[in-house]
Write a protein that holds these residues in place. Structure first.
Motif, PDB file in Angstrom:
ATOM      1  N   VAL A 161       0.838  -1.193   0.000  1.00  0.00           N
ATOM      2  CA  VAL A 161       0.000   0.000   0.000  1.00  0.00           C
ATOM      3  C   VAL A 161       0.877   1.249   0.000  1.00  0.00           C
ATOM      4  O   VAL A 161       2.066   1.184   0.291  1.00  0.00           O
ATOM      5  CB  VAL A 161      -0.945   0.013   1.221  1.00  0.00           C
ATOM      6  N   HIS A 162       0.258   2.382  -0.304  1.00  0.00           N
ATOM      7  CA  HIS A 162       0.994   3.645  -0.295  1.00  0.00           C
ATOM      8  C   HIS A 162       0.583   4.443   0.927  1.00  0.00           C
ATOM      9  O   HIS A 162      -0.607   4.585   1.187  1.00  0.00           O
ATOM     10  CB  HIS A 162       0.711   4.443  -1.567  1.00  0.00           C
ATOM     11  N   PRO A 163       1.496   4.996   1.677  1.00  0.00           N
ATOM     12  CA  PRO A 163       2.938   4.792   1.520  1.00  0.00           C
ATOM     13  C   PRO A 163       3.335   3.423   2.055  1.00  0.00           C
ATOM     14  O   PRO A 163       2.736   2.930   3.018  1.00  0.00           O
ATOM     15  CB  PRO A 163       3.550   5.907   2.377  1.00  0.00           C
ATOM     16  N   PRO A 164       4.333   2.815   1.438  1.00  0.00           N
ATOM     17  CA  PRO A 164       4.744   1.487   1.906  1.00  0.00           C
ATOM     18  C   PRO A 164       5.360   1.563   3.301  1.00  0.00           C
ATOM     19  O   PRO A 164       5.899   2.583   3.696  1.00  0.00           O
ATOM     20  CB  PRO A 164       5.779   1.043   0.875  1.00  0.00           C
ATOM     21  N   LYS A 165       5.242   0.476   4.005  1.00  0.00           N
ATOM     22  CA  LYS A 165       5.924   0.285   5.286  1.00  0.00           C
ATOM     23  C   LYS A 165       6.979  -0.773   5.010  1.00  0.00           C
ATOM     24  O   LYS A 165       6.678  -1.832   4.452  1.00  0.00           O
ATOM     25  CB  LYS A 165       4.966  -0.193   6.375  1.00  0.00           C
ATOM     26  N   ILE A 166       8.216  -0.497   5.399  1.00  0.00           N
ATOM     27  CA  ILE A 166       9.336  -1.346   5.000  1.00  0.00           C
ATOM     28  C   ILE A 166      10.222  -1.641   6.201  1.00  0.00           C
ATOM     29  O   ILE A 166      10.615  -0.729   6.935  1.00  0.00           O
ATOM     30  CB  ILE A 166      10.185  -0.649   3.912  1.00  0.00           C
ATOM     31  N   LEU A 167      10.556  -2.907   6.371  1.00  0.00           N
ATOM     32  CA  LEU A 167      11.526  -3.313   7.378  1.00  0.00           C
ATOM     33  C   LEU A 167      12.701  -3.944   6.643  1.00  0.00           C
ATOM     34  O   LEU A 167      12.531  -4.919   5.910  1.00  0.00           O
ATOM     35  CB  LEU A 167      10.917  -4.309   8.364  1.00  0.00           C
ATOM     36  N   LEU A 168      13.863  -3.350   6.808  1.00  0.00           N
ATOM     37  CA  LEU A 168      15.094  -3.853   6.206  1.00  0.00           C
ATOM     38  C   LEU A 168      15.930  -4.515   7.293  1.00  0.00           C
ATOM     39  O   LEU A 168      16.084  -3.958   8.382  1.00  0.00           O
ATOM     40  CB  LEU A 168      15.889  -2.703   5.573  1.00  0.00           C
ATOM     41  N   ILE A 169      16.441  -5.694   6.995  1.00  0.00           N
ATOM     42  CA  ILE A 169      17.239  -6.455   7.964  1.00  0.00           C
ATOM     43  C   ILE A 169      18.480  -6.980   7.260  1.00  0.00           C
ATOM     44  O   ILE A 169      18.397  -7.499   6.155  1.00  0.00           O
ATOM     45  CB  ILE A 169      16.437  -7.654   8.525  1.00  0.00           C
ATOM     46  N   ARG A 170      19.608  -6.853   7.921  1.00  0.00           N
ATOM     47  CA  ARG A 170      20.843  -7.476   7.438  1.00  0.00           C
ATOM     48  C   ARG A 170      21.335  -8.435   8.508  1.00  0.00           C
ATOM     49  O   ARG A 170      21.130  -8.216   9.702  1.00  0.00           O
ATOM     50  CB  ARG A 170      21.923  -6.439   7.162  1.00  0.00           C
ATOM     51  N   GLY A 171      22.016  -9.486   8.067  1.00  0.00           N
ATOM     52  CA  GLY A 171      22.557 -10.440   9.016  1.00  0.00           C
ATOM     53  C   GLY A 171      23.313 -11.542   8.308  1.00  0.00           C
ATOM     54  O   GLY A 171      23.578 -11.471   7.104  1.00  0.00           O
ATOM     55  N   ARG A 172      23.651 -12.541   9.074  1.00  0.00           N
ATOM     56  CA  ARG A 172      24.417 -13.683   8.578  1.00  0.00           C
ATOM     57  C   ARG A 172      23.513 -14.910   8.631  1.00  0.00           C
ATOM     58  O   ARG A 172      22.935 -15.221   9.668  1.00  0.00           O
ATOM     59  CB  ARG A 172      25.638 -13.879   9.475  1.00  0.00           C
ATOM     60  N   ALA A 173      23.398 -15.603   7.501  1.00  0.00           N
ATOM     61  CA  ALA A 173      22.557 -16.798   7.429  1.00  0.00           C
ATOM     62  C   ALA A 173      23.304 -17.994   8.017  1.00  0.00           C
ATOM     63  O   ALA A 173      24.433 -18.275   7.634  1.00  0.00           O
ATOM     64  CB  ALA A 173      22.180 -17.084   5.985  1.00  0.00           C
ATOM     65  N   GLU A 174      22.641 -18.672   8.934  1.00  0.00           N
ATOM     66  CA  GLU A 174      23.141 -19.941   9.454  1.00  0.00           C
ATOM     67  C   GLU A 174      22.246 -21.024   8.889  1.00  0.00           C
ATOM     68  O   GLU A 174      21.020 -20.891   8.907  1.00  0.00           O
ATOM     69  CB  GLU A 174      23.104 -19.943  10.978  1.00  0.00           C
ATOM     70  N   PHE A 200       7.706   6.319   6.122  1.00  0.00           N
ATOM     71  CA  PHE A 200       7.459   7.526   5.345  1.00  0.00           C
ATOM     72  C   PHE A 200       6.652   8.565   6.115  1.00  0.00           C
ATOM     73  O   PHE A 200       6.117   9.495   5.536  1.00  0.00           O
ATOM     74  CB  PHE A 200       6.802   7.206   3.982  1.00  0.00           C
ATOM     75  N   GLU A 201       6.580   8.386   7.431  1.00  0.00           N
ATOM     76  CA  GLU A 201       5.972   9.386   8.294  1.00  0.00           C
ATOM     77  C   GLU A 201       7.010   9.848   9.315  1.00  0.00           C
ATOM     78  O   GLU A 201       7.395  11.001   9.334  1.00  0.00           O
ATOM     79  CB  GLU A 201       4.728   8.826   8.980  1.00  0.00           C
ATOM     80  N   GLN A 202       7.486   8.904  10.137  1.00  0.00           N
ATOM     81  CA  GLN A 202       8.506   9.228  11.133  1.00  0.00           C
ATOM     82  C   GLN A 202       9.905   8.851  10.653  1.00  0.00           C
ATOM     83  O   GLN A 202      10.878   9.424  11.120  1.00  0.00           O
ATOM     84  CB  GLN A 202       8.199   8.525  12.449  1.00  0.00           C
ATOM     85  N   THR A 203       9.991   7.864   9.764  1.00  0.00           N
ATOM     86  CA  THR A 203      11.295   7.421   9.268  1.00  0.00           C
ATOM     87  C   THR A 203      11.247   7.351   7.745  1.00  0.00           C
ATOM     88  O   THR A 203      10.251   6.962   7.146  1.00  0.00           O
ATOM     89  CB  THR A 203      11.665   6.038   9.829  1.00  0.00           C
TER      90      THR A 203
END
Length: 165
Positions: free
Chosen positions: A77-90, A144-147
């Motif tokens: 939906v607009h505006p999109p809500k997005i969670l970005l995660i980085r890490g190491r796959a085990e 896209f509101e607070q972040t």
């Protein structure tokens, strides 16, 4: 990124909502050195993202060679809500079907009868699976509101600085 900062972001209501979704996009570096980004079902166990795949999945040799991954969980939906995660796959090879795999497919629309048939097919097809477990080492929540994306934040900062001159 410090673990306390990661926990604070992942404990936000919007993050918890996104972590309750069924699908993430898993980005990794393929054997030929080029990037890959594949949709994959997942579940959040409170501290790790768990995905499951076939023992012969093409992504596994790549993840063994370079376990660094990025995940994107977002809305449509607009505006999109997005969670970005980085890490190491085990990677954890298991006999049978991991309980997480059955859980992560729980919100798809299926009748009770379809669910029974689907689970029987899964148990008949796979003699085992590989759990791909990612502990977040970096996260960003964008609403896209607070972040905002970092580049947009930078443009806003520049515009505000220019307006002061």
């Amino acid at each position: 990124m410090e673990p306390t900062e990661i926990s604070e972001i992942l404990d936000r209501p919007l993050s918890r909502e996104l972590l309750a979704r069924d699908l993430t996009r898993l980005a990794y570096v393929a054997k030929d050195g080029t990037p890959r980004n594949v949709p994959i079902a997942f579940t959040w166990n409170g501290s790790q993202v768990v995905m499951c795949t076939a023992k012969n999945a093409p992504k596994l040799p790549s993840l063994r060679r370079n376990p660094m991954v990025a995940l994107t969980i977002d809305t449509e939906v607009h505006p999109p809500k997005i969670l970005l995660i980085r890490g190491r796959a085990e990677l954890d090879v298991v006999d049978g079907i991991p309980e997480e795999y059955l859980q992560m497919n729980g919100t798809y629309t299926m009748t009770a009868e379809q669910r029974v048939h689907w689970e029987a097919e899964v148990r008949d097809l796979y003699d085992g699976m590989v759990r791909i477990v990612v502990t977040p080492t970096w996260v960003k929540l964008i609403d896209f509101e607070q972040t905002l994306p970092t580049a947009v934040e930078e443009l806003i900062r520049r515009r505000e600085e220019a307006a002061r001159v």
